[in-house]
Motif scaffolding. Structure first.
Motif, mmCIF file in Angstrom:
data_model
loop_
_atom_site.group_PDB
_atom_site.id
_atom_site.type_symbol
_atom_site.label_atom_id
_atom_site.label_comp_id
_atom_site.label_asym_id
_atom_site.label_seq_id
_atom_site.Cartn_x
_atom_site.Cartn_y
_atom_site.Cartn_z
ATOM 1 N N ILE A 1 -4.328 5.814 1.237
ATOM 2 C CA ILE A 1 -3.366 4.909 1.633
ATOM 3 C C ILE A 1 -2.143 4.841 0.808
ATOM 4 O O ILE A 1 -0.907 5.335 1.147
ATOM 5 N N ALA B 1 -9.185 -6.493 11.467
ATOM 6 C CA ALA B 1 -8.611 -5.019 11.111
ATOM 7 C C ALA B 1 -7.396 -5.147 10.307
ATOM 8 O O ALA B 1 -7.296 -4.273 9.283
ATOM 9 N N ILE C 1 -7.278 -3.757 6.455
ATOM 10 C CA ILE C 1 -6.207 -2.757 6.169
ATOM 11 C C ILE C 1 -5.298 -3.329 4.951
ATOM 12 O O ILE C 1 -4.984 -2.814 3.848
ATOM 13 N N LEU D 1 -4.915 -1.795 1.085
ATOM 14 C CA LEU D 1 -3.583 -1.756 0.552
ATOM 15 C C LEU D 1 -3.220 -2.457 -0.887
ATOM 16 O O LEU D 1 -2.722 -1.951 -1.722
#
Lengths: 234, 161
Positions: free
Chosen positions: A36, B15, B19, B23
């Protein structure tokens, strides 16, 4: 009542998860994070290249590596390329700013040992292995405030102490010493082979009346854009 | 209907937290050498949409556990959760609008985090702390504006399914 039971069970599950968090979880999360991160960093890098000239960072890095190799050869220093190097990918980093630790995808299974030097471009010293597991290792870099490495500066080998941080500082340079911007900086402590290049002197700051002066270290690579590194093995 | 919305929003928040946590550890996500605390910014913004403390606590625990997935709990993980709990209770007491409050709370939470974890970092590299506060504050305000458009946890009037 039900909510409290759910809460207690949830906390218990999390505590268990916290204690038993496994290396595979850490590895998987790191891999996902790397993918990512690379994807999201790509547009920013593209815009940066358009604005400031594409690939200039890579050229600077290549130049620094060549310079470091010349210094190493001319002084007969240890050449990492003659040693045994393990290639590793950076797949995760410390999530907060007060430390600079990278997680690499190579561990004791690949021959990584505690305290090994970690290099950028096989030449420039980035940091050392702080902890190792079977398949991963944590590297404390010179951008971490808790790192200090004895170094030497330039042809005359003037002593200094590198103190880590976002901009690493060269400290305890005797005020009479003549150093200037562009002088090479290399390792001189016992924890690494003698003569590993760290970068160059950037700006020198001398305060009147002080016995020592300080300088900043110029790094020819972007620490936020490291994809692969090399680990020195004994 | 209400239960469905609860589940939907809770799963959405979970969710988002997962995420953000992933990150947070991505090696390339530095802005001018400074890493924003994405999970903190997200949870501060979410605190304005979550009325249920237990849900917020659960999300904070999950976020802190995922951000630092080494074995055991570190000081940073514990402090993160405590700072977020404080933000949750302070959010309604600030005399500003929710967006401004999110902005200020994210900045304050960032400062409080380093104050508790490593106070010397604030004095040795205040620029880094300042810019992280700025990033987190802007990010929290931005997330707040985005989340503002999504049906709120527990809200039944905007149900469409």
């Amino acid at each position: 009542m039900v909510r409290r039971i759910v809460l207690i069970l949830g906390i218990l599950a999390l505590v268990t998860f916290g204690v038993l968090k496994t290396e595979s979880l850490r590895r998987s999360l790191g891999m996902i994070g790397e993918r990512i991160g690379v994807s999201l960093a790509a547009p920013a890098r593209f815009i940066g290249d358009l604005a400031w000239g594409g690939g200039s960072g890579d050229l600077k890095r290549e130049n620094a590596i060549l310079k470091a190799e010349i210094v190493s050869l001319s002084h007969g220093f240890f050449s990492p390329k003659n040693g045994h190097l393990i290639s590793a990918h950076v797949f995760s980093s410390y999530p907060f700013n007060h430390r600079d630790i990278l997680v690499l995808d190579a561990g004791s299974n690949e021959g990584v040992s505690l305290g090994s030097g970690v290099l950028v471009g096989d030449v420039l010293l980035l940091g050392y292995v702080q902890s190792v597991t079977l398949n991963t290792s944590n590297v404390r870099t010179i951008f971490d405030a808790d790192v200090s490495i004895p170094v030497k500066i330039g042809e005359k080998g003037i002593d200094a102490l590198l103190v880590g941080g976002r901009t690493p500082q060269l400290t305890l340079i005797v005020s009479e010493a003549v150093i200037g911007s562009g002088d090479s900086v290399y390792s001189a402590g016992s924890q690494f082979p003698y003569g590993l290049s760290l970068g160059e002197v950037d700006t020198v700051k001398a305060e009147p009346g002080s016995a020592f002066k300080t300088a900043t270290l110029k790094i020819a690579y972007d620490p936020g854009n490291l994809d692969a590194v090399s680990i020195l093995t004994p | 209907m209400r239960v469905r919305i609860h589940v939907f929003t809770a799963v959405l928040y979970l969710a988002l937290v997962i995420i953000a946590s992933v990150l947070q550890r991505a090696p390339n996500l530095l802005w001018f050498g400074i890493r924003p605390n994405i999970t903190l910014a997200l949870l501060v913004a979410l605190s304005f949409f979550i009325d249920d403390f237990y849900l917020f606590l659960g999300l904070s625990l999950i976020a802190s556990a995922l951000v630092n997935p080494a074995s055991g709990f570190s000081l940073e993980e514990i402090v993160s959760v405590l700072v977020l709990i404080a933000a949750f209770f302070l959010r309604a007491r600030l005399p500003f609008g929710p967006a401004t409050s999110a902005l200020l709370l994210a900045a304050g939470a960032t400062f409080a985090f380093y104050l508790a974890v490593q106070i010397s970092f604030i004095t040795s590299d205040f620029i880094a702390v300042f810019f992280e506060m700025l990033y987190n504050a802007l990010l929290a305000a931005f997330i707040y504006f985005l989340m503002h458009r999504i049906p709120r946890y527990g809200e039944t009037t905007r149900a469409s399914f």
